[in-house]
Design an enzyme around this catalytic site. Structure first.
Site, PDB file in Angstrom:
ATOM      1  N   SER A  96       0.855  -1.186   0.000  1.00 34.96           N
ATOM      2  CA  SER A  96       0.000   0.000   0.000  1.00 34.96           C
ATOM      3  C   SER A  96       0.890   1.234   0.000  1.00 34.96           C
ATOM      4  CB  SER A  96      -0.920   0.001   1.233  1.00 34.96           C
ATOM      5  OG  SER A  96      -1.851  -1.052   1.152  1.00 34.96           O
ATOM      6  N   LYS A 170      -7.324   1.120  -3.562  1.00 33.91           N
ATOM      7  CA  LYS A 170      -7.044   0.650  -2.202  1.00 33.91           C
ATOM      8  C   LYS A 170      -7.328   1.746  -1.187  1.00 33.91           C
ATOM      9  CE  LYS A 170      -5.571  -1.773   1.287  1.00 33.91           C
ATOM     10  NZ  LYS A 170      -4.264  -2.398   1.435  1.00 33.91           N
ATOM     11  N   LYS A 238      -1.200   5.058   8.390  1.00 36.31           N
ATOM     12  CA  LYS A 238      -0.453   5.337   7.155  1.00 36.31           C
ATOM     13  C   LYS A 238      -1.413   5.491   5.984  1.00 36.31           C
ATOM     14  CE  LYS A 238       0.861   2.164   4.538  1.00 36.31           C
ATOM     15  NZ  LYS A 238       1.412   0.926   3.913  1.00 36.31           N
TER      16      LYS A 238
END
Length: 300
Positions: A96, A170, A238
């Site tokens: 990611s 995502k 994050k």
């Protein structure tokens, strides 16, 4: 079906290890690399070739898959691996990262005569173990089709656009996950504080419009007070920061996501490795320690 002579998998962590096991179970030839070599060695008994040196791991690979901590780590590994990559190698980054980072990786690899797909995943460790990950792929149709046997060993792949679009997809997923976890926490705490049985309330609303995978899985985690990590607070945070960066780049405001980010920031230093369902703990701290249920906390 494509015939692959070598797939290099870089990053044998919570997600990487079961993903490699799925590739091996599908009969695919995998060379495994991790900075901590012992993690790669664990997969040798399943048929992986554990390789201590990064350049040796990627040399002559048809496909390189990276599943690493964050964009800067992916970038550093690409830089170190580039001298050993052969022309035409397809690099699939399943980490990611930010959209801008994925686009940079694409440009860097393309300039070296290689190909790139960003293909982050959703489904957690359980999905990785079961081979049911949702895989969001950004890249050319030809490259994604070339890698389809690899993707299908790990889950269900959907092309969502050009390089970088996988990371956008995502981030949309994580936006919904992070927000919904916090809403489920608020619902359960409200039920408890207002005198209802939160376990019964969750059962009552399941199957209605509020039903979701988050209510099913993370709602139960909260009732059990099981905060042992699947997805971690630090990882979710994050992602929250990456979502806000993507929003800023697109020129839009996401006020609810900003609030969700603040909630995770409030426990980052207290429960960094806890499951992201620890959003409940952040909410309880905000409410002077009011608590859902009386089970002891399970924390890493």
């Amino acid at each position: 079906m494509e015939f692959f002579t070598k797939i290099a998998f870089l990053g044998i962590g919570l997600m990487g290890e079961p993903m490699v096991r799925r590739l091996l179970a599908a009969g695919l030839p995998v060379s495994a690399w991790n900075r901590t070599f012992s993690k790669a060695e664990r997969l040798a008994s399943d048929g992986a070739i554990a390789v201590p040196n990064l350049e040796d791991a990627v040399r002559d690979a048809d496909i390189v898959i990276s599943m690493l901590e964050a964009g800067p780590v992916v970038g550093a590994v690409i830089d170190d691996a580039l001298p050993a990559l052969r022309q035409g190698t397809l690099w699939i980054d399943m980490s990611s990262t930010r959209q801008s980072e994925a686009q940079e990786f694409h440009a860097r690899l393309q300039a070296a005569g290689c190909r790139f797909v960003d293909a982050p995943v959703s489904g957690g460790v359980g999905g990785a173990q079961a081979g049911t990950l949702a895989i969001m792929a950004g890249g050319t149709e030809a490259d994604i089709e070339y890698a389809r046997p690899v993707f299908e060993a790990m889950g269900r792949v959907t092309r969502v656009g050009p390089a970088g679009a996988g990371q956008v997809s995502k981030l949309c997923n994580q936006l919904i996950v992070g927000g919904t976890i916090n809403i489920v926490a608020e619902a359960l705490l409200l039920a408890q504080a207002a005198g209802a049985d939160p376990t019964a309330v969750r059962a009552a609303i399941r199957g209605g419009f509020a039903e979701s995978r988050i209510l099913e899985v993370h709602g139960q985690r909260m009732l059990d007070r099981n905060f042992l990590p699947g997805g971690q607070v630090t990882t979710q945070l994050k992602d929250q920061h990456n979502i806000l960066a993507a929003a800023a780049a697109a020129g839009i405001a996401l006020p609810v996501t900003s609030l969700v980010t603040e909630r995770y920031e409030s426990i980052r230093d207290v429960y960094p490795q806890a499951d992201h369902s620890a959003a409940l703990l952040a909410l309880e701290r905000l409410n002077d320690g009011q608590r859902v249920g009386d089970a002891p906390d399970q924390l890493p």
